[in-house]
Scaffold this active site. Structure first.
Site, PDB file in Angstrom:
ATOM      1  N   ASP A 286       1.106   8.195 -15.477  1.00 24.00           N
ATOM      2  CA  ASP A 286       2.005   8.287 -14.224  1.00 24.00           C
ATOM      3  C   ASP A 286       2.107   9.629 -13.833  1.00 24.00           C
ATOM      4  O   ASP A 286       1.316  10.463 -14.121  1.00 24.00           O
ATOM      5  CB  ASP A 286       3.459   7.413 -14.433  1.00 24.00           C
ATOM      6  CG  ASP A 286       3.930   8.090 -15.748  1.00 24.00           C
ATOM      7  OD1 ASP A 286       3.803   9.443 -16.037  1.00 24.00           O
ATOM      8  OD2 ASP A 286       5.026   7.491 -16.375  1.00 24.00           O
ATOM      9  N   GLN A 287       2.909  10.077 -12.842  1.00 24.38           N
ATOM     10  CA  GLN A 287       3.247  11.408 -12.489  1.00 24.38           C
ATOM     11  C   GLN A 287       3.699  12.299 -13.506  1.00 24.38           C
ATOM     12  O   GLN A 287       3.582  13.621 -13.244  1.00 24.38           O
ATOM     13  CB  GLN A 287       4.382  11.457 -11.120  1.00 24.38           C
ATOM     14  CG  GLN A 287       3.741  10.841  -9.787  1.00 24.38           C
ATOM     15  CD  GLN A 287       4.704  10.941  -8.961  1.00 24.38           C
ATOM     16  OE1 GLN A 287       5.694  10.482  -9.082  1.00 24.38           O
ATOM     17  NE2 GLN A 287       4.031  11.246  -7.570  1.00 24.38           N
TER      18      GLN A 287
END
Length: 146
Positions: free
Chosen positions: A17-18
């Site tokens: 994810d980020q």
């Protein structure tokens, strides 16, 4: 019978994810990769099962995240046969950090054996005794370890 050594996995960037943490949905895929690898190791890959007319659907999966896994962090996924009845098979998973041996994630998947043609439950002990013996030996070997 040799003990399955586990499945080594290094996360890919696209699985994050980020925050560069492995997205939770990928763990289920990793469990499947490890399970397939274990069956290959045992000399009984999914392809062989399907050729014999056996399918092994997933009935349920659970996963407990103990610590985050990050991009580039090499892990070892251990797979054990936690239960085997002849008609059903449960796998347990442990994902361990290869660098420091910390337990990062645990999980379980439950399966059954169906005839590919009829989609009906089959008993391996009756229909495929050689395969039954293989799974039973793995299950009993795991019981001795625990």
């Amino acid at each position: 019978m040799s003990t399955y050594p586990g499945y080594t996995r290094k996360p890919h960037y696209y699985e994050t994810d980020q925050m560069a943490i492995i997205h939770h949905a990928n763990y289920i895929r990793w469990f499947e990769e490890a399970r397939v690898d274990m069956l290959d190791f045992l000399g009984f890959p999914y392809e062989k099962m399907e050729e014999l007319g056996i399918i092994v659907p997933v009935l349920s999966v659970n996963c407990e995240y103990k610590e985050m896994i990050r991009y580039g962090q090499a892990v070892l996924i251990k797979v054990y046969i936690a239960n085997y009845t002849g008609t059903r098979l449960n796998f347990q998973y442990e994902i361990i950090d290869q660098k420091n041996q910390r337990l990062l994630t645990t999980g379980e998947s439950k399966h059954c054996f169906l005839a590919k043609e009829t989609q009906r439950l089959i008993n391996l002990k009756k229909s495929f005794p050689t395969i039954h013996e293989l799974f039973e030996k793995c299950f009993l070997a795991n019981q001795k370890i625990n």
